[in-house]
Design an enzyme around this catalytic site. Structure first.
Site, PDB file in Angstrom:
ATOM      1  N   SER A   1      -9.720   1.721   2.412  1.00 48.40           N
ATOM      2  CA  SER A   1      -8.848   2.512   1.569  1.00 48.40           C
ATOM      3  C   SER A   1      -7.759   1.703   0.873  1.00 48.40           C
ATOM      4  CB  SER A   1      -8.204   3.625   2.391  1.00 48.40           C
ATOM      5  OG  SER A   1      -7.314   3.090   3.355  1.00 48.40           O
TER       6      SER A   1
ATOM      7  N   LYS B   1       0.853  -1.193   0.000  1.00 46.11           N
ATOM      8  CA  LYS B   1       0.000   0.000   0.000  1.00 46.11           C
ATOM      9  C   LYS B   1       0.884   1.237   0.000  1.00 46.11           C
ATOM     10  CE  LYS B   1      -3.979   2.010   2.447  1.00 46.11           C
ATOM     11  NZ  LYS B   1      -4.888   1.891   3.606  1.00 46.11           N
TER      12      LYS B   1
ATOM     13  N   SER C   1     -10.024  -0.431   6.496  1.00 46.98           N
ATOM     14  CA  SER C   1      -9.390  -0.300   5.185  1.00 46.98           C
ATOM     15  C   SER C   1      -8.759  -1.574   4.656  1.00 46.98           C
ATOM     16  CB  SER C   1      -8.337   0.801   5.232  1.00 46.98           C
ATOM     17  OG  SER C   1      -8.971   2.045   5.278  1.00 46.98           O
TER      18      SER C   1
END
Lengths: 482, 93, 466
Positions: A155, A78, A183
């Protein structure tokens, strides 16, 4: 989904020199490029660095010096997790050119186990979203590999999308993700893969670009429970560079995904089913019933304060976020202009230019929630509500090994559906994910079956530090849901 | 219950410039969010301590031994003058 | 009219590294001791320095404070070009310690100054302005100072006069130097914010005053301003002011309604710190307070002035105590330590801990007492003991080997035997001195080092007739 070879077995073969890691990485990169052009799931693809690392690992394997649980395994990361020398943006225009001088501890540990970082994945700006549509200015919105009209979840949307796409292409891979309020669970659920969020502090946050420091947790997304557990196993452990990291010994996890046939005491928290799409509830209940049929005990449980988790979570998150984002002021790194105005003007201009809408909204809301006169009512009260939620979970875990609930209350929505939501309506969809996140308990999302071609997810929650139990229950659910 | 927020004032404190349209939109959105958050007031928190972290940790403090970090502090900076980072002025407009 | 004055004093704690990172606390050029933590880079996290907490605890105990069983850090948020994270990590709700009492003698009277709180926090970066702060087009930031550990000591408004405030700060400075928790020579080691009100009037705060004397000046000036207001029947406004040393006046910095809202939150990157073990450890290792030590040394028959030097010279009290174990005349010992010993120490740029060992000084004093050496010679011997790191007997032995000539005799001999060089030197020829130094080296068989030879030659030549 039969899926690719498990990462652990690929790593063993690669270490024995039975596969060319360079060829495998080249193929992975090619697939990443292809996937990215279709789904916009990467912010950066690390072509050359990944290939040269692959060659180095091939060399080690030839010399018989290969070792590592993730030897030769492609890993995506990420984009709010720092990678030394590789652009790390947190999905924001305010640091779209930031090249960190250090790697996150989690990345260092994965690399020490032979993992190869192949790319940095798309995300909501600073993690501010549940659908991955709140990307920063100039960033692309990723699309769901199962249906491109639908969101990936967020996210860690890029992590979910890449994991599903590479798995479909038969490529072993796992993704280092991060959750503040859901997320990891949200994209894992919407993309039909597995996400594990560990106990707060289980994985060091050194090198993680903070959203809300008392809530942020690095975790993993994988094609299956075992892959996700393996990546988490490599990344976890105490770290002097993060004083909130847990000192307790962090044992093996991946092997817990293989010991099936266990029976559990499972609690089903009724508050997590209020307002949930009945297609989702039915699938989750169906999975639970199958485990009951296999000998697990199932009981209903009530967590009355859980329904306050959404406001409590958001107030803590935005209060902390508004201070964490104060460092972005147009000096030292990131977006910078020749500073001509006085500091107040300069900072306000550059932040207005660099932050997207949701970042502005959360910074303003967070600044408000900790102002004199409001601080007690919002920030401090939310922290007290957190105490109650933690206590309620602890009581439930006296009776149950794990709690099982829906991951997300809805099936993956379309972009159009999401665009019509007011912010508070979007926040309300975090009702299942905010309770375990605000309490910092470990949890996983596993696919619980399909409804109309769309995946639903079941969420497994256990007591603090019980990652191993999470993996055991998640594997059992995975097995009955196939 | 409604919570009136002077978004202009808060945005100034948060150092985020908003134009008039943004300020109006954010006012509406933030008041909508806070309206939904009012239900937090229903929770009885009498005598309850805040949890600043989800778990209590025993602090392992760092020993006072120099550990210099090897990097170029100007590598990400665009404006540097004589080894100093250039920032905005303190006074004036 | 009665003045009520309170002080918030920041001192720099004496640590090797910064409060939250492993960067050193010394800097040779701008931004040479910085890292992602003290520059506020995304992804960095603070790691709290144990020593800083211990030093803060030492200060708290010395000021009779109650150390909190657990302390937290907070984020104090505001924007300024010198603040890399946009917040300062400090302590707000639960400081390291509170509820203390200081009892210095102020203006000739034993005072009771209540200490409200003691806490630790980080210093921001150092800000420079291109040219003048008023006209500068931009600021220049050196993060070398960013993250330096500070301790803030807050008193209740218990001072009645600016002179009392100054004397308290002087007392505090020497106390902290005695405890070796600060380096009294460090740049800007002490900075204070002073608050003052008159007879229940509004409180005015004067920010960021350096040192001790300036605090008295600032308070005097502000006190006069407030008295002037009172005489005219005007009300003093609650505000924050700055002291301008050049004009000797305070000027408004900001009014009450402009006060910043710091939006304090708990620092979520740091755990709550349990203080019981630290406080116990520090308490056990705590030295006697300087006033107590002073009284003790005086009771041994040491005059007050000498006792003061022994107690307040960093490291000297322990040295004195160690010597006293082997030498029975404490007053004589103190006289030597406070005079020749201290001078030699400074001359050689040394600290007490790198001076000749206590047993060597005891040996020297014993030699004086037994008549083995006279006091004047002993003054020379101690100099060599420092310069060469040798004991008195060794120094004396080496001298005896040198044809029985003392340093002084060798120098006089060389001057006597080299008339031409001497007159050249006096005429301003610097090379003549080099020649004379060479002669001294030859004659003494290099027992006298060239630096010392130069010193003695110049002294004698300048003192001599003609």
């Amino acid at each position: 989904m039969s899926g690719p070879e498990p990462a652990a077995s690929f790593a063993r073969r690669a270490a024995r020199g039975e596969v060319s890691i360079e060829e495998s990485v080249a193929k992975t990169l090619e697939e990443c490029e292809k996937t990215d052009s279709r789904l916009a799931c990467f912010n950066t693809i690390c072509g050359e660095p990944a290939l040269s690392r692959a060659r180095a690992l091939d060399g080690l394997a030839k010399e018989g010096k290969a070792a590592g649980r993730l030897f030769g395994v492609p890993v995506s990361v990420k984009d709010n997790i720092c990678t030394k020398g590789v652009r790390t943006t947190a999905g924001s225009a305010i640091i779209s050119d930031y090249v960190p001088p250090m790697s996150a501890t989690a990345v260092e540990r994965i690399e020490a186990e032979g993992g190869i970082v192949v790319g940095k994945t798309a995300m909501d700006e600073f993690g501010f979203g549940g659908f991955c549509v709140n990307v920063g200015k100039g960033f692309r919105v990723p699309r769901n590999p199962l249906d491109e009209k639908r969101v990936t979840g967020g996210s860690s949307g890029g992590c979910g999308a890449v994991t599903a796409a590479l798995a479909a292409a038969g490529i072993p891979h796992a993704s280092l993700a991060e959750s503040t309020g859901g997320s990891i669970t949200s994209p894992a659920c919407f993309c039909g893969v597995v996400g594990i969020t560990p106990t707060y502090g289980r994985v060091s946050r050194w090198g993680l670009i903070d959203f809300a420091s008392s809530l942020d947790k690095i975790g993993s997304i994988g094609a299956n429970v075992e892959d996700a557990a393996l990546l988490l196993e490599a990344a976890q452990g105490a770290d002097a560079r993060d004083m909130t990291s847990r000192p307790e010994p962090a044992g093996p996890l991946a092997d817990a995904a293989r010991g099936l046939g266990k029976r559990f005491r499972l609690g089903v928290p009724k508050e997590f089913f209020e307002g949930v799409d009945p297609r989702v509830s039915d699938l989750v209940w169906g999975a639970v019933k199958k485990l009951e049929a296999e000998g697990s005990e199932v009981g209903e449980v009530s967590l009355p304060t859980a329904k306050y988790a959404v406001p409590a979570y958001y107030l803590i998150a935005v209060s902390e976020a508004s201070t964490n984002l104060a460092r972005f002021n147009g000096t030292r790194f990131g977006l910078q202009r020749e500073p001509e105005q006085a500091f107040g003007e300069y900072f306000s201009e550059i932040r207005a230019e660099g932050f997207g809408d949701e970042a502005k909204r959360r910074v303003i809301l967070g600044t408000f929630a900790r102002m004199a006169g409001y601080r007690g009512k919002y920030y401090l009260r939310a922290m007290k509500v957190r105490t109650r939620i933690i206590a309620e979970f602890a009581r439930a875990f006296e009776k149950y090994d794990a709690l099982v609930a829906p991951s997300m209350p809805i099936l993956p929505p379309t972009f159009e559906e999401v665009s019509g939501l007011a912010p508070h309506e979007a926040y309300a969809l975090d009702l299942c994910t905010t309770p375990p996140n605000i309490a910092g308990i470990p949890h996983a999302s596993v696919p619980a079956g399909m409804a109309g071609g769309l995946p639903a997810g079941a969420q497994v929650m256990c007591a603090h530090l019980q990652e191993r139990r999470v993996v055991e229950v998640a594997s059992a659910l995975e097995a009955v849901s196939k | 219950m409604e919570e009136k927020v002077d978004v202009g004032k808060v945005a100034r404190a948060a150092k985020v410039r908003l134009d008039a349209a943004e300020a109006a939109r954010f006012s509406w959105e933030i008041e909508g969010i806070l309206e939904n958050f009012q239900k937090l007031g229903e929770v009885d928190v009498e005598g309850i301590e805040p949890s600043f972290n989800p778990l209590r940790a025993k602090a392992e403090l760092r020993e006072d031994v120099p550990a210099p970090f090897d990097f170029d502090p100007f590598a990400n900076a665009r404006f540097v003058f004589k080894r100093k980072i250039v920032g905005p002025k303190v006074l004036g407009e | 009219m009665k003045a009520m004055i309170g002080l918030e004093t920041h001192v720099q704690l004496r640590t090797a590294t910064k409060l939250f990172c492993g960067c050193t606390t010394v800097s040779r050029e701008p931004n040479d001791n910085v890292c992602p933590i003290c520059m506020g880079y995304p992804g960095s996290k603070p790691a709290l320095n144990r020593k800083a907490v211990e030093l803060g605890t030492q200060i708290a105990l010395a000021l009779n404070c109650r150390v909190a069983p657990e302390m937290w850090f907070s984020r104090k948020s505001y924007f300024y070009p010198d603040l890399p994270k946009g917040f300062q990590i400090t302590q707000y709700e639960v400081p390291l310690a509170s509820g203390g009492l200081a009892e210095p003698v102020l203006c000739g009277k034993k005072a009771g100054i209540r200490i409200r709180r003691v806490h630790v926090e980080e210093d921001p970066a150092k800000l420079e302005h291109e040219g003048d702060i008023m006209t500068a087009a931009r600021s220049l930031v050196d993060y070398s100072r960013s993250g330096i550990p500070l301790c803030e000591i807050v008193t209740e408004p218990d001072f009645e006069s600016p002179a009392q405030a100054r004397e308290y700060l002087e007392w505090l400075l020497s106390l902290l130097a005695y405890l070796e928790v600060i380096d009294p020579r460090a740049e800007g080691v002490m900075r204070s914010d002073a608050n003052i009100s008159l007879d229940g009037g509004e409180r005015v705060e004067i920010k960021n005053i350096t040192g001790t004397l300036m605090v008295e000046q600032a308070l005097k000036s502000e006190l006069n301003r407030q008295i002037g207001f009172a005489n005219l029947g005007k009300k003093v406004a609650r505000e924050t002011r700055l002291f301008d040393g050049a004009t000797g006046r305070t000027v408004t910095l900001r009014k009450k309604e402009e006060e910043e809202d710091y939006g304090y939150i708990f620092e979520p990157d740091l755990p709550i710190v349990g203080m019981d073990a630290i406080a116990e450890g520090v308490g056990k290792a705590m030295r006697e307070m300087p006033e107590v030590a002073l009284a003790r040394v005086e009771r041994l028959g040491v005059p007050r002035g000498l006792a003061h030097a022994v107690v307040y010279t960093p490291g000297m009290l322990a040295y004195f105590d160690e010597c006293s174990g082997g030498y029975g005349k404490p007053d004589e010992l103190a006289r030597w330590l406070a005079n020749d010993f201290l001078k030699c120490m400074h001359w050689n740029g040394l600290e007490v801990r790198d001076s000749p060992k206590p047993e060597l000084i005891v040996e020297l004093l014993g030699m004086i007492d037994s008549g083995e050496i006279n006091e004047r010679a002993a003054k020379d011997v101690i100099k060599e003991m420092f310069a060469k790191g040798k004991g008195a007997r060794e120094v004396m032995g080496a001298r005896a080997a040198g044809k029985g000539e003392s340093e002084g005799e060798v120098i006089s001999g060389v001057i006597r035997d080299n008339g031409k060089a001497v007159s050249d030197f006096k005429a301003g020829n610097a090379r003549a001195l080099q020649f004379l130094i060479g002669e001294v080296m030859k004659k003494s068989k290099a027992r006298i080092d060239p630096k010392r030879a130069r010193e003695m030659l110049v002294k004698q030549l300048n003192a001599g007739p003609g």
